[in-house]
Design a protein around this motif. Structure first.
Motif, mmCIF file in Angstrom:
data_model
loop_
_atom_site.group_PDB
_atom_site.id
_atom_site.type_symbol
_atom_site.label_atom_id
_atom_site.label_comp_id
_atom_site.label_asym_id
_atom_site.label_seq_id
_atom_site.Cartn_x
_atom_site.Cartn_y
_atom_site.Cartn_z
ATOM 1 N N TYR A 83 1.459 -1.223 0.369
ATOM 2 C CA TYR A 83 0.117 0.390 0.186
ATOM 3 C C TYR A 83 0.737 1.091 -0.078
ATOM 4 C CZ TYR A 83 0.581 -0.812 5.080
ATOM 5 O OH TYR A 83 0.988 -0.377 6.000
ATOM 6 N N ARG A 84 0.275 2.225 -0.108
ATOM 7 C CA ARG A 84 0.596 4.018 0.041
ATOM 8 C C ARG A 84 0.354 4.494 1.083
ATOM 9 N NH1 ARG A 84 -0.725 6.673 -5.305
ATOM 10 N NH2 ARG A 84 -2.648 6.486 -4.474
ATOM 11 N N THR A 85 1.663 5.062 1.221
ATOM 12 C CA THR A 85 1.350 5.996 2.857
ATOM 13 C C THR A 85 0.609 7.927 2.714
ATOM 14 O OG1 THR A 85 3.657 7.154 2.634
ATOM 15 C CG2 THR A 85 3.664 5.160 3.743
ATOM 16 N N ASP A 86 0.378 7.947 3.154
ATOM 17 C CA ASP A 86 -0.331 9.113 3.443
ATOM 18 C C ASP A 86 0.864 10.009 2.272
ATOM 19 O OD1 ASP A 86 -2.430 9.122 4.257
ATOM 20 O OD2 ASP A 86 -2.109 10.239 6.659
ATOM 21 N N ALA A 87 2.196 10.053 2.409
ATOM 22 C CA ALA A 87 2.951 11.495 1.903
ATOM 23 C C ALA A 87 3.488 10.287 0.455
ATOM 24 C CB ALA A 87 4.576 11.608 2.381
ATOM 25 N N GLY A 88 2.335 9.351 -0.093
ATOM 26 C CA GLY A 88 2.552 8.706 -1.584
ATOM 27 C C GLY A 88 3.505 7.463 -1.781
ATOM 28 N N GLU A 89 4.094 7.785 -0.596
ATOM 29 C CA GLU A 89 4.791 6.760 -0.894
ATOM 30 C C GLU A 89 4.380 5.068 -0.113
ATOM 31 O OE1 GLU A 89 9.032 6.383 1.332
ATOM 32 O OE2 GLU A 89 7.896 4.803 2.314
ATOM 33 N N ALA A 90 4.331 4.251 -2.167
ATOM 34 C CA ALA A 90 4.359 2.699 -1.941
ATOM 35 C C ALA A 90 5.701 2.166 -1.261
ATOM 36 C CB ALA A 90 4.402 2.475 -3.356
ATOM 37 N N ARG A 91 5.200 0.893 -0.952
ATOM 38 C CA ARG A 91 6.289 0.179 0.116
ATOM 39 C C ARG A 91 5.341 -0.776 -0.443
ATOM 40 N NH1 ARG A 91 6.014 3.365 6.020
ATOM 41 N NH2 ARG A 91 6.860 4.847 5.363
ATOM 42 N N LEU A 92 6.232 -2.006 -0.455
ATOM 43 C CA LEU A 92 5.738 -3.620 -0.160
ATOM 44 C C LEU A 92 6.686 -4.406 0.962
ATOM 45 C CD1 LEU A 92 5.907 -6.239 -1.642
ATOM 46 C CD2 LEU A 92 8.149 -6.015 -2.172
ATOM 47 N N PHE A 93 5.643 -5.082 1.547
ATOM 48 C CA PHE A 93 6.439 -4.919 2.934
ATOM 49 C C PHE A 93 6.138 -6.930 2.792
ATOM 50 C CE2 PHE A 93 4.323 -1.323 3.992
ATOM 51 C CZ PHE A 93 4.595 -0.974 4.999
ATOM 52 N N ILE A 94 7.210 -7.327 3.817
ATOM 53 C CA ILE A 94 8.002 -8.542 3.207
ATOM 54 C C ILE A 94 7.445 -8.927 5.327
ATOM 55 C CG2 ILE A 94 9.256 -10.872 3.269
ATOM 56 C CD1 ILE A 94 10.436 -8.526 1.324
ATOM 57 N N GLY A 95 7.043 -10.479 5.393
ATOM 58 C CA GLY A 95 6.217 -10.743 7.024
ATOM 59 C C GLY A 95 7.020 -12.114 6.963
ATOM 60 N N PHE A 96 7.522 -12.197 8.735
ATOM 61 C CA PHE A 96 7.571 -13.438 9.134
ATOM 62 C C PHE A 96 7.443 -13.523 10.332
ATOM 63 C CE2 PHE A 96 11.513 -11.546 6.552
ATOM 64 C CZ PHE A 96 12.121 -12.413 5.792
ATOM 65 N N ALA A 97 7.949 -15.349 9.976
ATOM 66 C CA ALA A 97 6.739 -15.295 11.473
ATOM 67 C C ALA A 97 8.600 -15.733 12.352
ATOM 68 C CB ALA A 97 6.352 -16.554 11.699
ATOM 69 N N THR A 98 8.677 -15.437 13.836
ATOM 70 C CA THR A 98 10.034 -15.622 14.340
ATOM 71 C C THR A 98 9.727 -15.833 16.279
ATOM 72 O OG1 THR A 98 9.557 -13.020 15.331
ATOM 73 C CG2 THR A 98 11.001 -13.416 12.872
ATOM 74 N N GLY A 99 10.639 -15.787 16.730
ATOM 75 C CA GLY A 99 10.990 -16.127 18.161
ATOM 76 C C GLY A 99 10.198 -17.309 18.662
ATOM 77 N N TYR A 100 10.208 -18.339 19.381
ATOM 78 C CA TYR A 100 10.303 -19.195 19.739
ATOM 79 C C TYR A 100 8.896 -20.440 20.321
ATOM 80 C CZ TYR A 100 15.040 -17.602 20.815
ATOM 81 O OH TYR A 100 16.241 -17.148 20.762
ATOM 82 N N GLU A 101 9.177 -21.821 19.885
ATOM 83 C CA GLU A 101 8.335 -22.328 20.234
ATOM 84 C C GLU A 101 7.387 -22.684 21.008
ATOM 85 O OE1 GLU A 101 5.978 -25.954 18.662
ATOM 86 O OE2 GLU A 101 7.646 -25.072 17.528
ATOM 87 N N GLY A 102 6.202 -21.909 20.623
ATOM 88 C CA GLY A 102 5.247 -22.223 21.581
ATOM 89 C C GLY A 102 5.340 -20.352 21.933
#
Length: 325
Positions: free
Chosen positions: A293-312
């Protein structure tokens, strides 16, 4: 290279959608190739450029890994889909976590029997949010239709039957979708007996529940690695692959998370796969989800997600790229 930045999103293009699902729309043929330049050419994200932090290791309602995420770009909320605690992999039970842009958990909604959660869309609907998400899970845990679901905090909803949801493509056996809020389109990844295909619709097709012929429809190009998400920006699709760090999740090297861009007018790879080192020092670090999506300032962004942390105690970590070419 990392930095933390605020995330004001554009209020342009408020999406208003009707309430409830109807019977499935008439289907489309699978074999039609994309028309030449059916979608006007746009700029694309340069995947070789640095990634920046949105947030790291933020807690969600349950202890299991995130699967994908989506932004309501008008009401300014982030929705993260995680596996439902205590459910089997094939059950299709999801937990949708509502968060702010700092990654603070706000509320949850349980969706039972909906699907795997590889991708979904969060459409602004007045002061609320309508989730377009797979539903009617099959025995493999993947959704066989698409449903619009009003996000209702701290509730549990069972999946509608496929016949009471939407199956816009005749012969498709599995569906997921993701929204391009900048160019107002929805991308649908669907499964057929011949493999995965991609269709792109005007967002109005989902608003009006009348699908017709997609703007483009093409066979997904062969991309090595474990598929972990996709997104659309203009005339380019972005595809995420990779796995968690092996063993106990201790960071090892740069990992194997790659992002690829695909020209939706030709169905061919434009750039990549490109290795991303975003969050490479995080524990476990399994790539899970893309969004645009794009910010109010007009900057388009491609977001990349990760599952992180420890088991449980798995956490959500999200980064973005913002260089266009």
């Amino acid at each position: 290279m990392n930095r933390t930045a605020g995330l004001p999103l554009s209020r342009r293009g408020l999406i208003r959608t009707g309430a409830g699902a109807s019977l499935a729309a008439l289907g489309l043929g699978l074999g039609a190739p994309s028309a030449s330049a059916a979608v006007s050419a746009t700029k694309r994200f340069d995947l070789t450029q640095p990634s920046y932090d949105l947030f790291r290791d933020k807690d969600t309602h349950g202890p299991r890994v995130q699967q994908s995420f989506a932004f309501d770009w008008v009401n300014k909320f982030l929705y993260v889909a995680t596996k439902r605690d205590g459910s089997s992999e094939s059950a299709g039970d999801l937990c949708i976590n509502k968060m702010d842009f700092d990654g603070n958990y706000l509320s949850y909604m349980h969706l039972d029997g909906f699907g795997h959660g590889v991708a979904f869309a969060a459409l602004p609907d007045g002061s609320g949010t309508e989730l377009w998400i797979e539903c009617a899970t099959n025995t493999n845990g993947y959704g066989t239709a698409l449903a619009p679901i009003r996000y209702t905090p701290n509730t549990t909803l069972g999946s509608p039957a496929a016949s009471a949801a939407f199956q816009p493509i005749s012969g498709a056996s599995e569906y997921t979708c993701s929204v391009d809020p900048v160019y107002q389109r929805m991308i649908v990844r669907y499964h057929t007996s011949a493999g995965k295909r991609i269709a792109v619709y005007p967002l109005s097709a989902f608003q009006n529940r009348t699908f017709g012929t997609p703007l483009v429809d093409f066979k997904q190009p062969a991309i090595a690695g474990t598929a972990q998400g996709y997104a659309l920006y203009g005339s380019y699709m972005y595809f995420l692959t990779g796995d968690a760090y092996p063993g106990d999740g201790t960071p090892t090297g740069d990992g194997n998370t790659y992002v690829t861009s695909i020209d939706i007018n030709t169905g061919t790879v434009t750039q990549g796969p490109v290795l991303t080192k975003a969050g490479s020092t995080l524990h476990f670090r399994e790539p899970e989800g893309l969004a645009v999506y794009r910010t109010d300032a007009g900057e388009a962004r491609l977001f990349i997600g990760f599952a992180t942390g420890y088991e449980g105690d798995r956490r959500s970590s999200i980064f973005y790229k913002n260089a266009l070419v």
